[in-house]
Design a protein around this motif. Structure first.
Motif, PDB file in Angstrom:
ATOM      1  N   THR A  58     -33.688  53.371  22.026  1.00  0.00           N
ATOM      2  CA  THR A  58     -32.769  53.578  20.906  1.00  0.00           C
ATOM      3  C   THR A  58     -31.881  52.348  20.776  1.00  0.00           C
ATOM      4  OG1 THR A  58     -31.091  54.618  22.287  1.00  0.00           O
ATOM      5  CG2 THR A  58     -32.753  56.065  21.307  1.00  0.00           C
ATOM      6  N   TRP A  59     -31.024  52.371  19.761  1.00  0.00           N
ATOM      7  CA  TRP A  59     -30.121  51.235  19.541  1.00  0.00           C
ATOM      8  C   TRP A  59     -29.097  51.106  20.647  1.00  0.00           C
ATOM      9  CZ3 TRP A  59     -31.092  47.256  16.743  1.00  0.00           C
ATOM     10  CH2 TRP A  59     -31.977  47.375  15.678  1.00  0.00           C
ATOM     11  N   ILE A  60     -28.770  52.194  21.311  1.00  0.00           N
ATOM     12  CA  ILE A  60     -27.818  52.120  22.430  1.00  0.00           C
ATOM     13  C   ILE A  60     -28.381  51.230  23.530  1.00  0.00           C
ATOM     14  CG2 ILE A  60     -26.744  53.468  24.277  1.00  0.00           C
ATOM     15  CD1 ILE A  60     -26.512  55.769  22.333  1.00  0.00           C
ATOM     16  N   GLY A  61     -29.630  51.428  23.875  1.00  0.00           N
ATOM     17  CA  GLY A  61     -30.253  50.611  24.914  1.00  0.00           C
ATOM     18  C   GLY A  61     -30.441  49.168  24.489  1.00  0.00           C
ATOM     19  N   ARG A  62     -30.798  48.959  23.230  1.00  0.00           N
ATOM     20  CA  ARG A  62     -30.997  47.587  22.746  1.00  0.00           C
ATOM     21  C   ARG A  62     -29.693  46.802  22.746  1.00  0.00           C
ATOM     22  NH1 ARG A  62     -34.669  49.985  18.138  1.00  0.00           N
ATOM     23  NH2 ARG A  62     -36.675  49.917  19.194  1.00  0.00           N
ATOM     24  N   VAL A  63     -28.626  47.425  22.253  1.00  0.00           N
ATOM     25  CA  VAL A  63     -27.328  46.752  22.236  1.00  0.00           C
ATOM     26  C   VAL A  63     -26.836  46.532  23.668  1.00  0.00           C
ATOM     27  CG1 VAL A  63     -24.899  47.043  21.587  1.00  0.00           C
ATOM     28  CG2 VAL A  63     -26.703  47.547  19.950  1.00  0.00           C
ATOM     29  N   GLY A  64     -27.065  47.511  24.532  1.00  0.00           N
ATOM     30  CA  GLY A  64     -26.670  47.371  25.931  1.00  0.00           C
ATOM     31  C   GLY A  64     -27.382  46.223  26.620  1.00  0.00           C
ATOM     32  N   ALA A  65     -28.668  46.089  26.389  1.00  0.00           N
ATOM     33  CA  ALA A  65     -29.417  44.983  26.990  1.00  0.00           C
ATOM     34  C   ALA A  65     -28.942  43.642  26.446  1.00  0.00           C
ATOM     35  CB  ALA A  65     -30.905  45.164  26.728  1.00  0.00           C
ATOM     36  N   LEU A  66     -28.642  43.598  25.163  1.00  0.00           N
ATOM     37  CA  LEU A  66     -28.141  42.359  24.562  1.00  0.00           C
ATOM     38  C   LEU A  66     -26.774  41.988  25.132  1.00  0.00           C
ATOM     39  CD1 LEU A  66     -28.676  40.179  22.424  1.00  0.00           C
ATOM     40  CD2 LEU A  66     -27.458  41.620  20.808  1.00  0.00           C
ATOM     41  N   LEU A  67     -25.887  42.967  25.288  1.00  0.00           N
ATOM     42  CA  LEU A  67     -24.574  42.696  25.871  1.00  0.00           C
ATOM     43  C   LEU A  67     -24.676  42.277  27.336  1.00  0.00           C
ATOM     44  CD1 LEU A  67     -22.322  45.525  24.397  1.00  0.00           C
ATOM     45  CD2 LEU A  67     -22.239  43.090  23.888  1.00  0.00           C
ATOM     46  N   ALA A  68     -25.573  42.902  28.073  1.00  0.00           N
ATOM     47  CA  ALA A  68     -25.754  42.520  29.474  1.00  0.00           C
ATOM     48  C   ALA A  68     -26.273  41.089  29.578  1.00  0.00           C
ATOM     49  CB  ALA A  68     -26.713  43.490  30.168  1.00  0.00           C
ATOM     50  N   ALA A  69     -27.233  40.730  28.742  1.00  0.00           N
ATOM     51  CA  ALA A  69     -27.756  39.364  28.754  1.00  0.00           C
ATOM     52  C   ALA A  69     -26.677  38.361  28.353  1.00  0.00           C
ATOM     53  CB  ALA A  69     -28.953  39.254  27.817  1.00  0.00           C
ATOM     54  N   ALA A  70     -25.864  38.714  27.351  1.00  0.00           N
ATOM     55  CA  ALA A  70     -24.777  37.822  26.934  1.00  0.00           C
ATOM     56  C   ALA A  70     -23.743  37.684  28.050  1.00  0.00           C
ATOM     57  CB  ALA A  70     -24.128  38.346  25.660  1.00  0.00           C
ATOM     58  N   GLY A  71     -23.454  38.771  28.737  1.00  0.00           N
ATOM     59  CA  GLY A  71     -22.497  38.724  29.844  1.00  0.00           C
ATOM     60  C   GLY A  71     -22.963  37.824  30.965  1.00  0.00           C
ATOM     61  N   PHE A  72     -24.244  37.925  31.322  1.00  0.00           N
ATOM     62  CA  PHE A  72     -24.769  37.058  32.375  1.00  0.00           C
ATOM     63  C   PHE A  72     -24.820  35.605  31.928  1.00  0.00           C
ATOM     64  CE2 PHE A  72     -26.766  41.089  33.978  1.00  0.00           C
ATOM     65  CZ  PHE A  72     -25.948  41.179  35.095  1.00  0.00           C
ATOM     66  N   ALA A  73     -25.071  35.372  30.645  1.00  0.00           N
ATOM     67  CA  ALA A  73     -25.063  34.001  30.127  1.00  0.00           C
ATOM     68  C   ALA A  73     -23.653  33.414  30.179  1.00  0.00           C
ATOM     69  CB  ALA A  73     -25.601  33.976  28.697  1.00  0.00           C
ATOM     70  N   VAL A  74     -22.655  34.221  29.873  1.00  0.00           N
ATOM     71  CA  VAL A  74     -21.269  33.744  29.946  1.00  0.00           C
ATOM     72  C   VAL A  74     -20.872  33.461  31.392  1.00  0.00           C
ATOM     73  CG1 VAL A  74     -18.867  34.457  29.574  1.00  0.00           C
ATOM     74  CG2 VAL A  74     -20.558  34.798  27.785  1.00  0.00           C
ATOM     75  N   GLU A  75     -21.300  34.308  32.314  1.00  0.00           N
ATOM     76  CA  GLU A  75     -21.033  34.053  33.737  1.00  0.00           C
ATOM     77  C   GLU A  75     -21.721  32.765  34.201  1.00  0.00           C
ATOM     78  OE1 GLU A  75     -21.860  37.415  36.261  1.00  0.00           O
ATOM     79  OE2 GLU A  75     -21.167  38.773  34.680  1.00  0.00           O
ATOM     80  N   PHE A  76     -22.921  32.526  33.727  1.00  0.00           N
ATOM     81  CA  PHE A  76     -23.647  31.308  34.065  1.00  0.00           C
ATOM     82  C   PHE A  76     -22.911  30.080  33.504  1.00  0.00           C
ATOM     83  CE2 PHE A  76     -27.177  28.276  33.301  1.00  0.00           C
ATOM     84  CZ  PHE A  76     -27.615  28.163  34.615  1.00  0.00           C
ATOM     85  N   LEU A  77     -22.382  30.213  32.298  1.00  0.00           N
ATOM     86  CA  LEU A  77     -21.609  29.136  31.700  1.00  0.00           C
ATOM     87  C   LEU A  77     -20.329  28.874  32.504  1.00  0.00           C
ATOM     88  CD1 LEU A  77     -21.058  27.239  29.212  1.00  0.00           C
ATOM     89  CD2 LEU A  77     -19.786  29.169  28.274  1.00  0.00           C
ATOM     90  N   ALA A  78     -19.676  29.924  32.939  1.00  0.00           N
ATOM     91  CA  ALA A  78     -18.447  29.774  33.712  1.00  0.00           C
ATOM     92  C   ALA A  78     -18.719  29.089  35.057  1.00  0.00           C
ATOM     93  CB  ALA A  78     -17.801  31.138  33.946  1.00  0.00           C
ATOM     94  N   PHE A  79     -19.899  29.270  35.597  1.00  0.00           N
ATOM     95  CA  PHE A  79     -20.248  28.613  36.858  1.00  0.00           C
ATOM     96  C   PHE A  79     -20.236  27.095  36.708  1.00  0.00           C
ATOM     97  CE2 PHE A  79     -23.519  26.851  39.680  1.00  0.00           C
ATOM     98  CZ  PHE A  79     -22.998  27.238  40.913  1.00  0.00           C
ATOM     99  N   PHE A  80     -20.634  26.606  35.548  1.00  0.00           N
ATOM    100  CA  PHE A  80     -20.725  25.162  35.337  1.00  0.00           C
ATOM    101  C   PHE A  80     -19.438  24.544  34.757  1.00  0.00           C
ATOM    102  CE2 PHE A  80     -25.267  26.257  35.352  1.00  0.00           C
ATOM    103  CZ  PHE A  80     -25.642  25.419  36.384  1.00  0.00           C
ATOM    104  N   LEU A  81     -18.445  25.375  34.429  1.00  0.00           N
ATOM    105  CA  LEU A  81     -17.187  24.818  33.912  1.00  0.00           C
ATOM    106  C   LEU A  81     -16.294  24.277  34.997  1.00  0.00           C
ATOM    107  CD1 LEU A  81     -16.177  27.312  31.100  1.00  0.00           C
ATOM    108  CD2 LEU A  81     -17.073  25.020  30.846  1.00  0.00           C
TER     109      LEU A  81
END
Length: 81
Positions: A58-81
Motif C-alpha cells: 500500500t502507499w503506507i509501505g511505499r512512503v515508509g520505504a522512501l522515508l527510510a531510504a532518505a533518512g539513511f541517505a541523510v545520515e550518510f551525508l552527515a558522515f562526510f560533513l
C-alpha cells in the motif's frame, strides 16, 4: 548547555526520517490484505483471489520505504560533513 553543530543537526534529521519511515513500514505489516474478508456472523474468513486484484504493497509501505531510504541517505551525508 549542549551546542548542536550542523553535522549533529543533519544526523538527527536523518535519524528522524529513518525512524518515521520504518514505523510506516512496520504498520504496513499489520494491514489485512484486500483479498481477505471477515464475516463476523459465521466467524470465518474468506479468500477471493484473482491476480488482477492483489496489491502487494500500500502507499503506507511505499512512503515508509522512501522515508527510510532518505533518512539513511541523510545520515550518510552527515558522515562526510
Amino acid at each position: 548547555m549542549v551546542a548542536f553543530t550542523l553535522v549533529d543537526s543533519v544526523r538527527m534529521a536523518g535519524y528522524a526520517l529513518a525512524t518515521l519511515g520504518m514505523l510506516l513500514v512496520f504498520l504496513e505489516l499489520f494491514q489485512q490484505p484486500s483479498y481477505i474478508s471477515y464475516d463476523p456472523e459465521f466467524d470465518s474468513y474468506s479468500v477471493e483471489l484473482s491476480p488482477s486484484d492483489v496489491r502487494e504493497h500500500t502507499w503506507i509501505g511505499r512512503v515508509g520505504a522512501l522515508l527510510a531510504a532518505a533518512g539513511f541517505a541523510v545520515e550518510f551525508l552527515a558522515f562526510f560533513l
